[in-house]
Design an enzyme around this catalytic site. Structure first.
Site, PDB file in Angstrom:
ATOM      1  N   THR A   1      -7.176   9.014   8.842  1.00  0.00           N
ATOM      2  CA  THR A   1      -6.934   7.754   8.131  1.00  0.00           C
ATOM      3  C   THR A   1      -6.657   6.614   9.120  1.00  0.00           C
ATOM      4  O   THR A   1      -6.077   5.594   8.747  1.00  0.00           O
ATOM      5  CB  THR A   1      -5.737   7.891   7.172  1.00  0.00           C
ATOM      6  OG1 THR A   1      -4.615   8.380   7.938  1.00  0.00           O
ATOM      7  CG2 THR A   1      -6.025   8.839   6.032  1.00  0.00           C
TER       8      THR A   1
ATOM      9  N   GLY B   1      -6.973   3.395  10.904  1.00  0.00           N
ATOM     10  CA  GLY B   1      -7.666   2.133  10.615  1.00  0.00           C
ATOM     11  C   GLY B   1      -7.803   1.787   9.143  1.00  0.00           C
ATOM     12  O   GLY B   1      -8.489   0.816   8.798  1.00  0.00           O
ATOM     13  N   THR B   2      -7.146   2.545   8.275  1.00  0.00           N
ATOM     14  CA  THR B   2      -7.279   2.238   6.837  1.00  0.00           C
ATOM     15  C   THR B   2      -6.732   0.838   6.508  1.00  0.00           C
ATOM     16  O   THR B   2      -7.324   0.122   5.715  1.00  0.00           O
ATOM     17  CB  THR B   2      -6.536   3.278   5.962  1.00  0.00           C
ATOM     18  OG1 THR B   2      -5.275   3.547   6.566  1.00  0.00           O
ATOM     19  CG2 THR B   2      -7.310   4.562   5.829  1.00  0.00           C
ATOM     20  N   GLY B   3      -5.613   0.469   7.149  1.00  0.00           N
ATOM     21  CA  GLY B   3      -5.004  -0.836   6.851  1.00  0.00           C
ATOM     22  C   GLY B   3      -5.889  -1.988   7.295  1.00  0.00           C
ATOM     23  O   GLY B   3      -6.086  -2.963   6.551  1.00  0.00           O
ATOM     24  N   CYS B   4      -6.429  -1.866   8.516  1.00  0.00           N
ATOM     25  CA  CYS B   4      -7.322  -2.918   9.044  1.00  0.00           C
ATOM     26  C   CYS B   4      -8.547  -3.032   8.150  1.00  0.00           C
ATOM     27  O   CYS B   4      -8.984  -4.129   7.794  1.00  0.00           O
ATOM     28  CB  CYS B   4      -7.781  -2.565  10.454  1.00  0.00           C
ATOM     29  SG  CYS B   4      -6.448  -2.194  11.585  1.00  0.00           S
TER      30      CYS B   4
ATOM     31  N   LYS C   1       0.844  -1.199   0.000  1.00  0.00           N
ATOM     32  CA  LYS C   1       0.000   0.000   0.000  1.00  0.00           C
ATOM     33  C   LYS C   1       0.876   1.244   0.000  1.00  0.00           C
ATOM     34  O   LYS C   1       1.762   1.387   0.831  1.00  0.00           O
ATOM     35  CB  LYS C   1      -0.893  -0.022   1.241  1.00  0.00           C
ATOM     36  CG  LYS C   1      -1.777  -1.264   1.305  1.00  0.00           C
ATOM     37  CD  LYS C   1      -2.459  -1.430   2.640  1.00  0.00           C
ATOM     38  CE  LYS C   1      -1.510  -1.790   3.749  1.00  0.00           C
ATOM     39  NZ  LYS C   1      -2.177  -2.110   5.026  1.00  0.00           N
TER      40      LYS C   1
HETATM   41  O1  PXL Z   1      -3.978   0.112  12.205  1.00  0.00           O
HETATM   42  C1  PXL Z   1      -3.192  -0.767  12.892  1.00  0.00           C
HETATM   43  C2  PXL Z   1      -3.820  -1.267  14.157  1.00  0.00           C
HETATM   44  C3  PXL Z   1      -4.164  -2.582  14.256  1.00  0.00           C
HETATM   45  N1  PXL Z   1      -4.700  -3.122  15.368  1.00  0.00           N
HETATM   46  C4  PXL Z   1      -4.937  -2.363  16.435  1.00  0.00           C
HETATM   47  C5  PXL Z   1      -4.632  -1.018  16.415  1.00  0.00           C
HETATM   48  C6  PXL Z   1      -4.060  -0.434  15.241  1.00  0.00           C
HETATM   49  C7  PXL Z   1      -3.743   0.969  15.195  1.00  0.00           C
HETATM   50  O2  PXL Z   1      -3.976   1.737  16.061  1.00  0.00           O
HETATM   51  O3  PXL Z   1      -4.884  -0.274  17.480  1.00  0.00           O
HETATM   52  C8  PXL Z   1      -5.531  -2.977  17.654  1.00  0.00           C
END
Ligand code: PXL
Length: 270
Positions: A208, A210-213, A176
């Site tokens: 942004t 949490g975009t990856g999750c 990404k």
């Molecule tokens: O975005 C990565 C991520 C994954 N998992 C948890 C997070 C974060 C970012 O803050 O808190 C639990």
């Protein structure tokens, strides 16, 4: 409607609701599937920073995975925050017992505020043993740099790191490009035979979180419903892009994106 598929999420909890397992559940639900969870760690955080991370005992993580999956068999699994090498080991053990075929790994390392969410030993284990067992790995640029040891400053470097991930045993890779300084956002999908560059517009916002999750959960949902990995990536990128564009501007730091962007509820409240 009935859920289109069943997905097990293995990830950490984000109390602020924008990332982690909360983002995963929202994404999977909003895209029409059924979400189950195995929580690896509990973070106390808001949009500004992570205050604490409490690891869940690894035996409990394994129980959450196995006990859930033997009853409701997941069509796919999404893996997020793994925290320590003991967690990676338990997840590997659990995966070999439940034999789910579709697995997507988001190699979560650092929160938006800069806090480390995984230790170095765990990263090595992910690189040596987990990467090879999943259908797709979705690192951002800093994560791809850590895993491959390649410094990434351009699209060409992204391709180079992607190819290195394939030689390390990854089957499909989506790097990404959000962190790259470029007018458009470039995400690179590749495997041994194929290479596709997805180009999206960049929205000028700090919201942004949490975009990856969200992206890896969206991809897992589309993949679990029968899309190819490549078109699941394309659809997932579009979902995240409009979720960023319509972000609700919550919090004083890096706010969450809008998981509900795929859903029209207005009529029901009129
Ligand atoms: O975005 C990565 C991520 C994954 N998992 C948890 C997070 C974060 C970012 O803050 O808190 C639990």
């Amino acid at each position: 409607m009935k859920p289109r598929s069943k997905i097990l999420i293995i990830a950490g909890s984000d109390s602020s609701g924008g990332a982690g397992i909360q983002a995963d559940i929202k994404t999977i639900t909003c895209l029409g599937s059924y979400a189950m969870t195995a929580i690896t760690a509990i973070t106390a955080q808001n949009t500004k920073n992570v205050l604490s991370v409490i690891p869940v005992p690894t035996n409990s993580i394994k129980k959450q995975i196995i006990h859930t999956a033997v009853d409701i068999k997941p069509d796919a699994i999404k893996i997020g925050m793994l925290h320590s090498s003991q967690v990676v080991k338990k997840v590997l053990e659990s995966l070999s017992q439940i034999k789910v075929k579709k697995i997507i790994l988001d190699p979560v390392m650092i929160a938006k505020g800069g806090e480390k969410l995984i230790d170095d030993k765990a990263i090595q284990l992910v690189k040596k043993r987990l990467l090879q067992k999943v259908n797709l790995v979705t690192p951002n640029i800093p994560e791809a740099e850590v895993i491959t040891g390649i410094k990434i400053n351009s699209k060409q470097d992204m391709v180079k790191a992607g190819k290195k991930l394939i030689t390390l045993g990854a089957r499909n890779v989506l790097i990404k490009g959000g962190h790259l300084k470029s007018k458009k956002v470039v995400d690179i999908y590749l495997n041994k035979r194929d290479l596709k560059i997805f180009v999206s517009s960049r929205h000028n916002t700090k919201n942004t979180h949490g975009t990856g999750c969200t992206l890896s959960s969206a991809i897992t949902t589309f993949f679990s419903c029968g899309k190819s990995i490549k078109s699941a990536c394309e659809l997932g990128i579009k979902y995240v892009n409009s979720a960023i564009l319509t972000n609700p501007k919550y919090g004083k730091g890096h706010g969450p994106i809008n998981h509900l962007n795929s859903i029209l509820l207005d009529k029901r409240f009129k």
